[in-house]
Design a protein around this motif. Sequence first.
Motif, PDB file in Angstrom:
ATOM      1  N   VAL A 187      18.555 -10.703  13.346  1.00 18.46           N
ATOM      2  CA  VAL A 187      17.202 -10.253  12.999  1.00 18.46           C
ATOM      3  C   VAL A 187      16.160 -11.077  13.762  1.00 18.46           C
ATOM      4  N   PHE A 188      16.438 -12.376  13.923  1.00 18.06           N
ATOM      5  CA  PHE A 188      15.523 -13.226  14.695  1.00 18.06           C
ATOM      6  C   PHE A 188      15.463 -12.763  16.152  1.00 18.06           C
ATOM      7  N   ILE A 189      16.629 -12.358  16.691  1.00 19.23           N
ATOM      8  CA  ILE A 189      16.658 -11.845  18.076  1.00 19.23           C
ATOM      9  C   ILE A 189      15.844 -10.552  18.156  1.00 19.23           C
ATOM     10  N   LEU A 190      15.924  -9.722  17.121  1.00 22.89           N
ATOM     11  CA  LEU A 190      15.120  -8.489  17.076  1.00 22.89           C
ATOM     12  C   LEU A 190      13.629  -8.821  17.142  1.00 22.89           C
ATOM     13  N   PHE A 191      13.226  -9.857  16.386  1.00 26.80           N
ATOM     14  CA  PHE A 191      11.820 -10.272  16.394  1.00 26.80           C
ATOM     15  C   PHE A 191      11.401 -10.739  17.794  1.00 26.80           C
ATOM     16  N   LEU A 192      12.279 -11.528  18.425  1.00 25.01           N
ATOM     17  CA  LEU A 192      11.972 -12.003  19.784  1.00 25.01           C
ATOM     18  C   LEU A 192      11.877 -10.827  20.752  1.00 25.01           C
ATOM     19  N   MET A 193      12.721  -9.827  20.523  1.00 28.82           N
ATOM     20  CA  MET A 193      12.720  -8.630  21.369  1.00 28.82           C
ATOM     21  C   MET A 193      11.373  -7.897  21.261  1.00 28.82           C
ATOM     22  N   TYR A 194      10.876  -7.752  20.041  1.00 29.73           N
ATOM     23  CA  TYR A 194       9.567  -7.108  19.846  1.00 29.73           C
ATOM     24  C   TYR A 194       8.465  -7.920  20.504  1.00 29.73           C
ATOM     25  N   CYS A 195       8.560  -9.265  20.374  1.00 31.83           N
ATOM     26  CA  CYS A 195       7.543 -10.128  20.994  1.00 31.83           C
ATOM     27  C   CYS A 195       7.556  -9.948  22.503  1.00 31.83           C
ATOM     28  N   SER A 196       8.767  -9.853  23.088  1.00 38.54           N
ATOM     29  CA  SER A 196       8.829  -9.698  24.548  1.00 38.54           C
ATOM     30  C   SER A 196       8.301  -8.329  24.962  1.00 38.54           C
ATOM     31  N   LEU A 197       8.508  -7.293  24.125  1.00 40.41           N
ATOM     32  CA  LEU A 197       7.950  -5.965  24.431  1.00 40.41           C
ATOM     33  C   LEU A 197       6.420  -6.022  24.443  1.00 40.41           C
ATOM     34  N   ILE A 198       5.859  -6.687  23.427  1.00 45.26           N
ATOM     35  CA  ILE A 198       4.391  -6.811  23.353  1.00 45.26           C
ATOM     36  C   ILE A 198       3.875  -7.572  24.569  1.00 45.26           C
ATOM     37  N   ALA A 199       4.574  -8.670  24.909  1.00 45.51           N
ATOM     38  CA  ALA A 199       4.153  -9.478  26.050  1.00 45.51           C
ATOM     39  C   ALA A 199       4.190  -8.660  27.339  1.00 45.51           C
ATOM     40  N   LEU A 200       5.250  -7.878  27.494  1.00 41.67           N
ATOM     41  CA  LEU A 200       5.395  -7.062  28.713  1.00 41.67           C
ATOM     42  C   LEU A 200       4.274  -6.032  28.830  1.00 41.67           C
ATOM     43  N   TRP A 201       3.915  -5.405  27.699  1.00 36.03           N
ATOM     44  CA  TRP A 201       2.810  -4.443  27.706  1.00 36.03           C
ATOM     45  C   TRP A 201       1.503  -5.109  28.111  1.00 36.03           C
ATOM     46  N   ARG A 202       1.313  -6.341  27.626  1.00 38.35           N
ATOM     47  CA  ARG A 202       0.031  -7.024  27.882  1.00 38.35           C
ATOM     48  C   ARG A 202      -0.036  -7.600  29.295  1.00 38.35           C
ATOM     49  N   VAL A 203       1.145  -8.014  29.828  1.00 32.96           N
ATOM     50  CA  VAL A 203       1.156  -8.641  31.150  1.00 32.96           C
ATOM     51  C   VAL A 203       0.804  -7.630  32.240  1.00 32.96           C
ATOM     52  N   ILE A 204       1.354  -6.407  32.122  1.00 34.21           N
ATOM     53  CA  ILE A 204       1.101  -5.395  33.153  1.00 34.21           C
ATOM     54  C   ILE A 204      -0.076  -4.536  32.704  1.00 34.21           C
ATOM     55  N   ASP A 205      -1.141  -4.551  33.490  1.00 35.82           N
ATOM     56  CA  ASP A 205      -2.371  -3.848  33.112  1.00 35.82           C
ATOM     57  C   ASP A 205      -2.196  -2.340  33.075  1.00 35.82           C
ATOM     58  N   ASN A 206      -1.530  -1.815  34.111  1.00 35.68           N
ATOM     59  CA  ASN A 206      -1.398  -0.365  34.217  1.00 35.68           C
ATOM     60  C   ASN A 206      -0.302   0.137  33.278  1.00 35.68           C
ATOM     61  N   PRO A 207      -0.624   0.986  32.283  1.00 37.81           N
ATOM     62  CA  PRO A 207       0.408   1.437  31.334  1.00 37.81           C
ATOM     63  C   PRO A 207       1.516   2.244  31.982  1.00 37.81           C
ATOM     64  N   ILE A 208       1.191   2.926  33.097  1.00 42.32           N
ATOM     65  CA  ILE A 208       2.224   3.721  33.779  1.00 42.32           C
ATOM     66  C   ILE A 208       3.247   2.785  34.435  1.00 42.32           C
ATOM     67  N   ALA A 254       3.821  -0.261  33.414  1.00 45.73           N
ATOM     68  CA  ALA A 254       4.476  -1.053  32.358  1.00 45.73           C
ATOM     69  C   ALA A 254       5.564  -0.258  31.644  1.00 45.73           C
ATOM     70  N   ALA A 255       5.422   1.078  31.649  1.00 46.93           N
ATOM     71  CA  ALA A 255       6.320   1.908  30.841  1.00 46.93           C
ATOM     72  C   ALA A 255       7.789   1.745  31.230  1.00 46.93           C
ATOM     73  N   ARG A 256       8.068   1.618  32.537  1.00 45.75           N
ATOM     74  CA  ARG A 256       9.460   1.563  32.976  1.00 45.75           C
ATOM     75  C   ARG A 256      10.180   0.275  32.530  1.00 45.75           C
ATOM     76  N   PRO A 257       9.635  -0.907  32.843  1.00 42.48           N
ATOM     77  CA  PRO A 257      10.325  -2.119  32.368  1.00 42.48           C
ATOM     78  C   PRO A 257      10.409  -2.197  30.849  1.00 42.48           C
ATOM     79  N   VAL A 258       9.370  -1.686  30.164  1.00 42.44           N
ATOM     80  CA  VAL A 258       9.397  -1.724  28.692  1.00 42.44           C
ATOM     81  C   VAL A 258      10.500  -0.812  28.169  1.00 42.44           C
ATOM     82  N   SER A 259      10.674   0.369  28.792  1.00 45.67           N
ATOM     83  CA  SER A 259      11.720   1.289  28.314  1.00 45.67           C
ATOM     84  C   SER A 259      13.102   0.699  28.559  1.00 45.67           C
ATOM     85  N   ILE A 260      13.272  -0.024  29.685  1.00 48.44           N
ATOM     86  CA  ILE A 260      14.576  -0.655  29.960  1.00 48.44           C
ATOM     87  C   ILE A 260      14.867  -1.742  28.920  1.00 48.44           C
TER      88      ILE A 260
END
Lengths: 65, 167
Positions: free
Chosen positions: B53-74, B76-82
């Motif tokens: 469950v802790f790994i799941l939480f870290l996974m969500y945090c990394s998803l949020i970070a990835l969305w915020r790091v890449i400005d363009n949502p288009i 960002a969508a590919r690495p986030v989906s992977i």
Amino acid sequence: MIDFLMGALGKHAIYIVLSYVSFVGILGGLILSSFIKMRQAKRILNALQTAHYFSQSSEKSPNAE
Amino acid sequence: MECAVYLCIYGYGGTRYADLAAAFTLLCLITGALWGKPMWGAYWVWDARLTSVFILFLMYCSLIALWRVIDNPIMAARPVSILTLLGLVNLPIIKFSVDWWNTLHQPASVLRLQGPAIHSSQLWPLLVMGAAFLLLTLTLQLINIRTELMQRRIRTLHLLQAQGDKA
């Protein structure tokens, strides 16, 4: 039942209070932030749409020329 | 499969869902730890269920970070989906961790072949709260989708404004 609850609350009061605080804090923060973000976006969008509408209408208006 | 997840994430829902999911997982970890201290005698143990469950939480945090790091949502969508596809592997591990490994956490007591092992006085409140959380998630997600739609319109209007200023 009440005796049981009071007993449980007395023994583990700190854990119960902390659980409620974290529950209310996180859920309350989540709900509030969602509503605040929505209201902010709505306000900005309304302002931009109004500005866009006026700029469009002034371009089309013969008085603008 | 990738297309479905890609669409789901690039679609309006995915961008905001990670925030909600991370908050719910954090709540689960905190209240679980507070329950664990009087019941197990420890706030935290590195057993399979808690760790997954802790790994799941870290996974969500990394998803949020990835969305915020890449400005363009288009973009960002590919690495986030992977990353989301990789995270899917964790879900059956969380569910079956208490059966596969000998953990401090009790074995499955609700979703099992022999029927729930919990007394009905606890099972019904649990199910009602589960339904309430589901409805709360749905409501917040709908609000978030609406906000995301408005923010994309704002971005488009800014672009139009910039184009107009150039012309």
